[in-house]
Design a protein around this motif. Structure first.
Motif, short mmCIF file in Angstrom:
data_model
loop_
_atom_site.label_atom_id
_atom_site.label_comp_id
_atom_site.label_asym_id
_atom_site.label_seq_id
_atom_site.Cartn_x
_atom_site.Cartn_y
_atom_site.Cartn_z
N VAL A 119 0.56 -0.88 -0.11
CA VAL A 119 -0.02 -0.16 -0.03
C VAL A 119 0.87 0.78 0.32
O VAL A 119 1.52 1.80 1.29
CB VAL A 119 -1.32 0.26 1.51
CG1 VAL A 119 -1.66 1.28 1.03
CG2 VAL A 119 -1.92 -1.26 1.27
N ARG A 129 -0.57 7.11 1.20
CA ARG A 129 -1.14 7.00 2.71
C ARG A 129 -0.88 8.57 3.19
O ARG A 129 -0.17 8.56 4.17
CB ARG A 129 -0.27 5.55 3.35
CG ARG A 129 -0.86 4.12 3.43
CD ARG A 129 -0.86 3.80 4.19
NE ARG A 129 -1.31 2.79 4.29
CZ ARG A 129 -0.76 1.57 5.11
NH1 ARG A 129 0.73 1.25 5.41
NH2 ARG A 129 -1.57 -0.12 4.44
N GLU A 164 -4.38 6.48 -1.41
CA GLU A 164 -3.04 5.28 -0.97
C GLU A 164 -3.72 4.15 -2.31
O GLU A 164 -4.73 4.41 -2.98
CB GLU A 164 -5.04 4.78 -0.08
CG GLU A 164 -4.37 5.16 1.01
CD GLU A 164 -4.94 4.61 2.65
OE1 GLU A 164 -5.65 3.64 2.01
OE2 GLU A 164 -5.00 5.35 3.58
#
Length: 147
Positions: A60, A63, A111
């Motif tokens: 991921v 963020r 994200e």
């Protein structure tokens, strides 16, 4: 002499501060070409270009949000998903066409994940890197966007 070429694009409104942009494709039997030029065919002056590759499918990235920076993001190769959050709603968008870009204005939490093995993410940015422009804590982001 400034370039007189114009890249035609169609924008589809996704939410308040981000859009999917379909770039004009030129080509023939030998292949396709998408030209992205900074002179009037994207919504900001390009000050930084970078790309991300070799990312595992489970990773991921992102963020964070930006206070001032705008971005135009596309995958010239492969695909991935972007989850965008304006503090009121979240939306997931899959980038999987080399002629489609995601325009993200500032104050949007982003994200991205679900990378294909060959994914290359190209980013055109309105500002040079500035750490003070980043909001890296989601609760701080919510406080800033909700006033």
């Amino acid at each position: 002499m400034p370039c007189r070429c114009q890249l035609l694009f169609q924008a589809r409104r996704v939410s308040v501060d981000y859009q999917l942009i379909d770039f004009d494709v030129k080509g023939d039997a030998t292949g396709s070409l998408v030209a992205i030029e900074g002179a009037g065919n994207i919504p900001f002056k390009i000050k930084r270009v970078y790309y991300i590759y070799g990312t595992t499918s489970a990773a991921v990235r992102g963020r964070h949000a930006h206070r001032r920076l705008q971005q135009l993001i596309f995958c010239p190769i492969g695909s991935c998903e972007f989850t965008l959050d304006d503090g009121r709603e979240r939306q997931t968008i899959r980038l999987q066409h080399p002629n489609q870009g995601l325009y993200i204005k500032n104050s949007i939490w982003r994200e991205f994940n679900n990378f294909s093995p060959d994914c290359v993410v190209m980013v055109l940015a309105s500002e040079c890197y500035d750490e003070s422009d980043y909001i890296r804590n989601y609760d701080e982001f919510l406080r800033e966007v909700r006033g």
